[in-house]
Design a protein around this motif. Structure first.
Motif, PDB file in Angstrom:
ATOM      1  N   GLY A   1      27.615  23.305  46.322  1.00  0.00           N
ATOM      2  CA  GLY A   1      27.277  23.949  47.589  1.00  0.00           C
ATOM      3  C   GLY A   1      26.416  25.177  47.390  1.00  0.00           C
ATOM      4  N   LEU A   2      25.626  25.501  48.400  1.00  0.00           N
ATOM      5  CA  LEU A   2      24.785  26.693  48.341  1.00  0.00           C
ATOM      6  C   LEU A   2      25.636  27.954  48.334  1.00  0.00           C
ATOM      7  N   ASN A   3      25.143  28.958  47.657  1.00  0.00           N
ATOM      8  CA  ASN A   3      25.784  30.269  47.545  1.00  0.00           C
ATOM      9  C   ASN A   3      27.166  30.203  46.904  1.00  0.00           C
ATOM     10  N   SER A   4      27.396  29.190  46.098  1.00  0.00           N
ATOM     11  CA  SER A   4      28.655  29.104  45.359  1.00  0.00           C
ATOM     12  C   SER A   4      28.369  29.362  43.883  1.00  0.00           C
ATOM     13  N   THR A   5      29.397  29.699  43.158  1.00  0.00           N
ATOM     14  CA  THR A   5      29.208  29.915  41.722  1.00  0.00           C
ATOM     15  C   THR A   5      29.313  28.580  40.998  1.00  0.00           C
ATOM     16  N   ALA A   6      28.594  28.498  39.906  1.00  0.00           N
ATOM     17  CA  ALA A   6      28.618  27.324  39.039  1.00  0.00           C
ATOM     18  C   ALA A   6      28.470  27.825  37.615  1.00  0.00           C
ATOM     19  N   TYR A   7      28.609  26.924  36.678  1.00  0.00           N
ATOM     20  CA  TYR A   7      28.498  27.286  35.267  1.00  0.00           C
ATOM     21  C   TYR A   7      27.547  26.321  34.585  1.00  0.00           C
ATOM     22  N   ILE A   8      26.551  26.876  33.872  1.00  0.00           N
ATOM     23  CA  ILE A   8      25.666  26.040  33.084  1.00  0.00           C
ATOM     24  C   ILE A   8      26.009  26.257  31.615  1.00  0.00           C
ATOM     25  N   VAL A   9      25.832  25.217  30.844  1.00  0.00           N
ATOM     26  CA  VAL A   9      26.111  25.289  29.414  1.00  0.00           C
ATOM     27  C   VAL A   9      24.774  25.383  28.687  1.00  0.00           C
ATOM     28  N   ILE A  10      24.584  26.474  27.965  1.00  0.00           N
ATOM     29  CA  ILE A  10      23.381  26.676  27.160  1.00  0.00           C
ATOM     30  C   ILE A  10      23.825  27.023  25.751  1.00  0.00           C
ATOM     31  N   ASN A  11      23.360  26.258  24.790  1.00  0.00           N
ATOM     32  CA  ASN A  11      23.734  26.467  23.379  1.00  0.00           C
ATOM     33  C   ASN A  11      25.246  26.506  23.210  1.00  0.00           C
ATOM     34  N   HIS A  12      25.937  25.585  23.865  1.00  0.00           N
ATOM     35  CA  HIS A  12      27.391  25.426  23.769  1.00  0.00           C
ATOM     36  C   HIS A  12      28.170  26.628  24.304  1.00  0.00           C
ATOM     37  N   LYS A  13      27.552  27.390  25.228  1.00  0.00           N
ATOM     38  CA  LYS A  13      28.236  28.522  25.847  1.00  0.00           C
ATOM     39  C   LYS A  13      28.058  28.426  27.363  1.00  0.00           C
ATOM     40  N   PRO A  14      29.140  28.546  28.136  1.00  0.00           N
ATOM     41  CA  PRO A  14      29.007  28.504  29.596  1.00  0.00           C
ATOM     42  C   PRO A  14      28.578  29.866  30.163  1.00  0.00           C
ATOM     43  N   PHE A  15      27.678  29.818  31.137  1.00  0.00           N
ATOM     44  CA  PHE A  15      27.210  31.018  31.816  1.00  0.00           C
ATOM     45  C   PHE A  15      27.385  30.832  33.319  1.00  0.00           C
ATOM     46  N   MET A  16      27.922  31.844  33.990  1.00  0.00           N
ATOM     47  CA  MET A  16      28.115  31.771  35.433  1.00  0.00           C
ATOM     48  C   MET A  16      26.783  32.032  36.137  1.00  0.00           C
ATOM     49  N   VAL A  17      26.470  31.193  37.130  1.00  0.00           N
ATOM     50  CA  VAL A  17      25.255  31.327  37.927  1.00  0.00           C
ATOM     51  C   VAL A  17      25.627  31.123  39.397  1.00  0.00           C
ATOM     52  N   VAL A  18      24.707  31.433  40.273  1.00  0.00           N
ATOM     53  CA  VAL A  18      24.891  31.210  41.707  1.00  0.00           C
ATOM     54  C   VAL A  18      23.917  30.109  42.132  1.00  0.00           C
ATOM     55  N   VAL A  19      24.415  29.135  42.865  1.00  0.00           N
ATOM     56  CA  VAL A  19      23.573  28.057  43.365  1.00  0.00           C
ATOM     57  C   VAL A  19      22.797  28.588  44.563  1.00  0.00           C
ATOM     58  N   THR A  20      21.479  28.715  44.411  1.00  0.00           N
ATOM     59  CA  THR A  20      20.671  29.266  45.492  1.00  0.00           C
ATOM     60  C   THR A  20      19.889  28.206  46.251  1.00  0.00           C
ATOM     61  N   ASP A  21      19.700  27.013  45.676  1.00  0.00           N
ATOM     62  CA  ASP A  21      19.047  25.916  46.389  1.00  0.00           C
ATOM     63  C   ASP A  21      19.289  24.625  45.619  1.00  0.00           C
ATOM     64  N   VAL A  22      19.300  23.514  46.328  1.00  0.00           N
ATOM     65  CA  VAL A  22      19.502  22.203  45.718  1.00  0.00           C
ATOM     66  C   VAL A  22      18.468  21.257  46.303  1.00  0.00           C
ATOM     67  N   SER A  23      17.791  20.508  45.440  1.00  0.00           N
ATOM     68  CA  SER A  23      16.852  19.497  45.917  1.00  0.00           C
ATOM     69  C   SER A  23      17.184  18.167  45.249  1.00  0.00           C
ATOM     70  N   MET A  24      16.406  17.154  45.552  1.00  0.00           N
ATOM     71  CA  MET A  24      16.671  15.831  44.986  1.00  0.00           C
ATOM     72  C   MET A  24      16.466  15.804  43.477  1.00  0.00           C
ATOM     73  N   PHE A  25      15.465  16.511  42.994  1.00  0.00           N
ATOM     74  CA  PHE A  25      15.097  16.420  41.595  1.00  0.00           C
ATOM     75  C   PHE A  25      15.402  17.675  40.784  1.00  0.00           C
ATOM     76  N   ALA A  26      15.859  18.729  41.445  1.00  0.00           N
ATOM     77  CA  ALA A  26      16.089  19.997  40.741  1.00  0.00           C
ATOM     78  C   ALA A  26      17.137  20.817  41.478  1.00  0.00           C
ATOM     79  N   ILE A  27      17.563  21.877  40.818  1.00  0.00           N
ATOM     80  CA  ILE A  27      18.519  22.808  41.412  1.00  0.00           C
ATOM     81  C   ILE A  27      18.082  24.222  41.048  1.00  0.00           C
ATOM     82  N   GLN A  28      18.237  25.133  41.981  1.00  0.00           N
ATOM     83  CA  GLN A  28      17.902  26.530  41.729  1.00  0.00           C
ATOM     84  C   GLN A  28      19.195  27.291  41.466  1.00  0.00           C
ATOM     85  N   LEU A  29      19.279  27.862  40.279  1.00  0.00           N
ATOM     86  CA  LEU A  29      20.469  28.594  39.866  1.00  0.00           C
ATOM     87  C   LEU A  29      20.083  30.037  39.583  1.00  0.00           C
TER      88      LEU A  29
END
Length: 90
Positions: A31-59
């Motif tokens: 959902g928009l404006n919710s927190t999510a976690y991305i994994v980069i180099n085997h480490k999770p980082f908290m991000v905010v979902v700012t937009d979602v499209s069919m082919f990409a997501i803005q974090l």
């Protein structure tokens, strides 16, 4: 003028089926404006979902293609899911 509106329980089944048939309904994994976690180099980082499209997501203001995120380690709705993915060797 028609505006974008959220699907709700007041839509009839016929209306929903019409929207599906015409390609107007998509399922967003986060959902928009919710927190999510991305994994980069085997480490999770908290991000905010700012937009979602069919082919990409803005974090947190940065756009990521879904394939790019999958290669990096994924995007998860909870910290627990992100840590579980890291533990499983994503």
């Amino acid at each position: 003028m028609q505006r974008t509106m959220m699907l709700n329980k007041n839509f009839t089944l016929d209306q929903i089926n019409h929207l599906i048939d015409t390609g107007h309904i998509f399922v967003a994994p986060l959902g928009l404006n919710s927190t999510a976690y991305i994994v980069i180099n085997h480490k999770p980082f908290m991000v905010v979902v700012t937009d979602v499209s069919m082919f990409a997501i803005q974090l947190s203001g940065s756009w990521y293609a879904w394939d790019e995120l999958e290669k990096m380690g994924g995007v998860y709705a909870s910290e627990f899911d992100a840590l579980k993915a890291v533990a499983n060797g994503v």
